[in-house]
Design an enzyme around this catalytic site. Sequence first.
Site, short mmCIF file in Angstrom:
data_model
loop_
_atom_site.label_atom_id
_atom_site.label_comp_id
_atom_site.label_asym_id
_atom_site.label_seq_id
_atom_site.Cartn_x
_atom_site.Cartn_y
_atom_site.Cartn_z
CE LYS A 81 -4.48 -1.60 1.15
NZ LYS A 81 -5.75 -1.52 1.83
CE LYS A 138 -6.07 -8.59 -0.98
NZ LYS A 138 -7.49 -8.29 -0.86
CE LYS A 158 -13.67 -4.47 1.15
NZ LYS A 158 -12.97 -3.43 1.87
P1 ATP Z 1 -8.99 -3.26 -0.18
O1 ATP Z 1 -8.76 -3.51 -1.65
O2 ATP Z 1 -9.74 -2.00 0.13
O3 ATP Z 1 -7.76 -3.49 0.66
P2 ATP Z 1 -9.96 -5.90 0.15
O4 ATP Z 1 -10.73 -6.36 -1.05
O5 ATP Z 1 -8.56 -6.41 0.29
O6 ATP Z 1 -10.01 -4.35 0.24
P3 ATP Z 1 -10.51 -5.97 2.97
O7 ATP Z 1 -11.52 -5.06 3.54
O8 ATP Z 1 -9.07 -5.60 3.14
O9 ATP Z 1 -10.80 -6.26 1.43
O10 ATP Z 1 -10.71 -7.42 3.52
C1 ATP Z 1 -11.84 -7.91 4.16
C2 ATP Z 1 -11.71 -9.38 4.39
O11 ATP Z 1 -11.77 -10.09 3.15
C3 ATP Z 1 -10.38 -9.80 5.04
O12 ATP Z 1 -10.62 -10.87 5.93
C4 ATP Z 1 -9.56 -10.26 3.89
O13 ATP Z 1 -8.57 -11.19 4.25
C5 ATP Z 1 -10.61 -10.90 3.00
N1 ATP Z 1 -10.22 -10.85 1.60
C6 ATP Z 1 -9.91 -9.72 0.90
N2 ATP Z 1 -9.63 -10.03 -0.38
C7 ATP Z 1 -9.75 -11.39 -0.48
C8 ATP Z 1 -9.57 -12.32 -1.56
N3 ATP Z 1 -9.23 -11.89 -2.76
N4 ATP Z 1 -9.79 -13.63 -1.33
C9 ATP Z 1 -10.15 -14.05 -0.09
N5 ATP Z 1 -10.33 -13.23 0.97
C10 ATP Z 1 -10.14 -11.92 0.78
#
Ligand code: ATP
Length: 326
Positions: free
Chosen positions: A110, A192, A195
Amino acid sequence: MRIFSGIQPTGSLHIGNYFGAIKQWVDLQDKNDCLFCIVDLHAITSPYEIKEFESKVLEKAIVYLSAGINPEKAIMFVQSKVKEHTELCWLLNSITPLGELQRMTQYKEKSLKQKKKECAGLLNYPILMAADILLYNTDIVPVGEDQKQHVELARDIAKRFNHLFGETFTLPQAQLPKQGARIMSISNPKEKMSKSGAPENYISLFDSPKDIRKKIKSAVTDTEKTIKYNKTKKPGISNLLTIYSLLSDKKIRDIEDEMKDKSYKEFKESLAELIVLKLEPFRKKREELLSREVYVREILKKGEEKASVIAQSKINEVKNKMGLYS
Ligand code: ATP
Ligand code: LTN
């Protein structure tokens, strides 16, 4: 068992978040003492829209409910409403080595992305997360794979605190799902699904059938023709097979058999239809809740009250142990 987990009020919740985190929460809530938090204080460490922020928080509460969190069984609340999170974060700051924060993968990724906009909060992010977890004597933290390192750091911080000031915190453990702990981006399967990334990279829980079909149609695969799982050589198809398996409850091997005479196009078409079908209940529930803001706010308020009782008693114990003025 005490369970704690949280999601940031950023972007749109995708199937990676669902399979990595929320599905575990739904399964755990029946038999455990669960707290599910909307971690707004974590989200402000990256640039955000002030005007939209409150509605994003409410939207996440609606998402939790639409995805199956039952407020009669689990405590749902907003992190910034329970001030002990920031208080404990500061106290833990004083026993967390800087080097441990600097080696965190998420921080490295990040801070590269944010470059000049990087703030101290981005580095200290895992300490706030440790505070979230430790404040409630959490045993289990259900998360996706990317958060495992942060939970391990929270555990190390708890151990250090207990060693320095006497037994205070329960040592938490991350719980990852057997399958789906790391769903990959459908537009770039080497990264990965995220969002905060471009909408083409994820399938939101609430995407319209039209968008789902379009996104799956253009999902990146490879130049071969066989529908076979091979994470390193065929990351795109392997990711799609994983998603198919999770949604259908079928083994990957059985899906490969079923699809062996099909083209990528045909496989994608049946995957898209499966996603449309399985996400429909989420879409419906969300639409119903969108017009019930008062009800949703009420749930968060009750959650805040219950969480505060636990948090206040823990913070008093921590301050006592640290020898602060009483
Ligand atoms: P951002 O892109 O804003 O960092 P994110 O998509 O990574 O968001 P988070 O809010 O950081 O989502 O994560 C929420 C939950 O979802 C956490 O437990 C994280 O480990 C899980 N998670 C996030 N992305 C994935 C993925 N691609 N596959 C499985 N679990 C995920
Ligand atoms: N950093 C986590 C969100 C988060 C969290 C937590 C998860 C904040 N505090 C406590 C589990 C337990 C993320 O998913 N980005």
